[in-house]
Design a protein around this motif. Structure first.
Motif, short mmCIF file in Angstrom:
data_model
loop_
_atom_site.label_atom_id
_atom_site.label_comp_id
_atom_site.label_asym_id
_atom_site.label_seq_id
_atom_site.Cartn_x
_atom_site.Cartn_y
_atom_site.Cartn_z
N ALA A 1 -46.36 38.78 0.50
CA ALA A 1 -45.96 37.38 0.54
C ALA A 1 -46.42 36.66 1.80
O ALA A 1 -45.84 35.64 2.18
N GLY A 2 -47.46 37.17 2.42
CA GLY A 2 -47.95 36.57 3.66
C GLY A 2 -48.38 35.12 3.54
O GLY A 2 -48.38 34.38 4.51
N GLN A 3 -48.74 34.69 2.33
CA GLN A 3 -49.22 33.32 2.13
C GLN A 3 -48.09 32.33 1.84
O GLN A 3 -48.32 31.15 1.71
N ILE A 4 -46.85 32.80 1.75
CA ILE A 4 -45.72 31.95 1.42
C ILE A 4 -45.29 31.16 2.65
O ILE A 4 -45.12 31.72 3.74
N THR A 5 -45.10 29.85 2.49
CA THR A 5 -44.67 28.99 3.59
C THR A 5 -43.14 28.94 3.63
O THR A 5 -42.47 29.29 2.66
N MET A 6 -42.61 28.45 4.72
CA MET A 6 -41.16 28.30 4.84
C MET A 6 -40.64 27.29 3.81
O MET A 6 -39.56 27.48 3.26
N THR A 7 -41.40 26.26 3.55
CA THR A 7 -41.01 25.27 2.53
C THR A 7 -40.89 25.94 1.17
O THR A 7 -39.92 25.73 0.44
N GLN A 8 -41.87 26.75 0.82
CA GLN A 8 -41.84 27.45 -0.46
C GLN A 8 -40.68 28.43 -0.51
O GLN A 8 -40.02 28.58 -1.55
N LEU A 9 -40.40 29.08 0.60
CA LEU A 9 -39.26 29.99 0.67
C LEU A 9 -37.96 29.23 0.43
O LEU A 9 -37.08 29.71 -0.28
N ASN A 10 -37.86 28.03 0.99
CA ASN A 10 -36.67 27.20 0.76
C ASN A 10 -36.54 26.81 -0.71
O ASN A 10 -35.42 26.77 -1.24
N TYR A 11 -37.64 26.52 -1.37
CA TYR A 11 -37.61 26.23 -2.81
C TYR A 11 -37.01 27.42 -3.56
O TYR A 11 -36.17 27.24 -4.45
N LEU A 12 -37.46 28.62 -3.21
CA LEU A 12 -36.95 29.81 -3.89
C LEU A 12 -35.44 29.94 -3.70
O LEU A 12 -34.72 30.27 -4.64
N LYS A 13 -34.97 29.64 -2.51
CA LYS A 13 -33.53 29.72 -2.25
C LYS A 13 -32.77 28.68 -3.07
O LYS A 13 -31.70 28.97 -3.60
N TYR A 14 -33.33 27.48 -3.19
CA TYR A 14 -32.68 26.44 -4.00
C TYR A 14 -32.65 26.84 -5.47
O TYR A 14 -31.64 26.67 -6.14
N VAL A 15 -33.76 27.33 -5.99
CA VAL A 15 -33.81 27.76 -7.39
C VAL A 15 -32.77 28.86 -7.62
O VAL A 15 -32.06 28.85 -8.63
N ASP A 16 -32.65 29.76 -6.67
CA ASP A 16 -31.67 30.84 -6.79
C ASP A 16 -30.24 30.28 -6.81
O ASP A 16 -29.42 30.72 -7.60
N GLN A 17 -29.96 29.32 -5.97
CA GLN A 17 -28.61 28.75 -5.88
C GLN A 17 -28.25 27.90 -7.10
O GLN A 17 -27.11 27.90 -7.54
N LEU A 18 -29.23 27.18 -7.64
CA LEU A 18 -28.95 26.23 -8.72
C LEU A 18 -28.85 26.88 -10.10
O LEU A 18 -28.26 26.29 -11.00
N HIS A 19 -29.41 28.05 -10.30
CA HIS A 19 -29.35 28.74 -11.60
C HIS A 19 -29.75 27.81 -12.75
O HIS A 19 -29.15 26.76 -12.94
N GLU A 20 -30.70 28.22 -13.52
CA GLU A 20 -31.19 27.45 -14.67
C GLU A 20 -31.42 25.98 -14.31
O GLU A 20 -30.89 25.08 -14.94
N THR A 21 -32.22 25.78 -13.30
CA THR A 21 -32.52 24.41 -12.87
C THR A 21 -33.81 23.92 -13.49
O THR A 21 -34.64 24.71 -13.94
N THR A 22 -33.96 22.62 -13.57
CA THR A 22 -35.18 21.99 -14.06
C THR A 22 -35.89 21.35 -12.88
O THR A 22 -35.33 21.22 -11.79
N ILE A 23 -37.12 20.91 -13.12
CA ILE A 23 -37.88 20.21 -12.09
C ILE A 23 -37.09 18.97 -11.63
O ILE A 23 -36.97 18.71 -10.44
N SER A 24 -36.53 18.24 -12.59
CA SER A 24 -35.77 17.03 -12.25
C SER A 24 -34.57 17.35 -11.38
O SER A 24 -34.31 16.67 -10.38
N GLU A 25 -33.81 18.37 -11.75
CA GLU A 25 -32.63 18.76 -10.97
C GLU A 25 -33.01 19.25 -9.58
O GLU A 25 -32.37 18.91 -8.59
N LEU A 26 -34.08 20.02 -9.52
CA LEU A 26 -34.56 20.53 -8.23
C LEU A 26 -35.04 19.37 -7.36
O LEU A 26 -34.74 19.31 -6.16
N SER A 27 -35.75 18.44 -7.96
CA SER A 27 -36.23 17.26 -7.25
C SER A 27 -35.07 16.47 -6.66
O SER A 27 -35.11 16.05 -5.51
#
Length: 136
Positions: A29-55
């Protein structure tokens, strides 16, 4: 005393950093940015999220979120799953690799604990536990 405490804490934090680095390497995962890592954490927290909900949660535009999600899909960190009830709706879910990265801090602490128990005897580990419990 303060100097030796600082040095001991530096060693502990260095060990934790090494554990985190190992997880990144293990997951390639060396190419993963901190921003992308934060996205992963949000997706994990939101469970069954959509692009709109994530946005909405991130307070970012849909095109910005969509582009980042596409990058995460290419890295095999997330995938889209079509909603059974509404075929127009897609849920963003973490892959196994994405889930491990989203939980990287916890995994890093587990590795650190394993490393400490391998390098210290049982009495020293117990003293460390007692000392850390005093921080509550």
């Amino acid at each position: 005393m303060k100097e030796s405490l600082r040095e001991a804490l530096e060693r502990l934090l260095t060990l934790k950093g090494e554990c985190t680095f190992q997880i990144f390497n293990d997951l390639n995962a060396g190419q993963i940015t901190m921003t992308q890592l934060n996205y992963l954490k949000y997706v994990d927290q939101l469970h069954e999220t959509t692009i709109s909900e994530l946005s909405e949660s991130l307070n970012l535009s849909k095109p910005t979120v969509t582009e980042t999600i596409k990058k995460l899909q290419r890295c095999d960190l997330v995938h889209k799953r079509q909603c059974q009830a509404d075929g127009r709706k897609y849920y963003i879910e973490l892959t196994d690799k994405g889930e491990k990265l989203a939980h990287m801090e916890q995994l890093s602490v587990v590795r650190l604990a394993e490393k400490i128990t391998l390098e210290l005897d049982e009495e020293a580990v117990q003293k460390l536990i007692e000392a850390l419990e005093g921080l509550k």
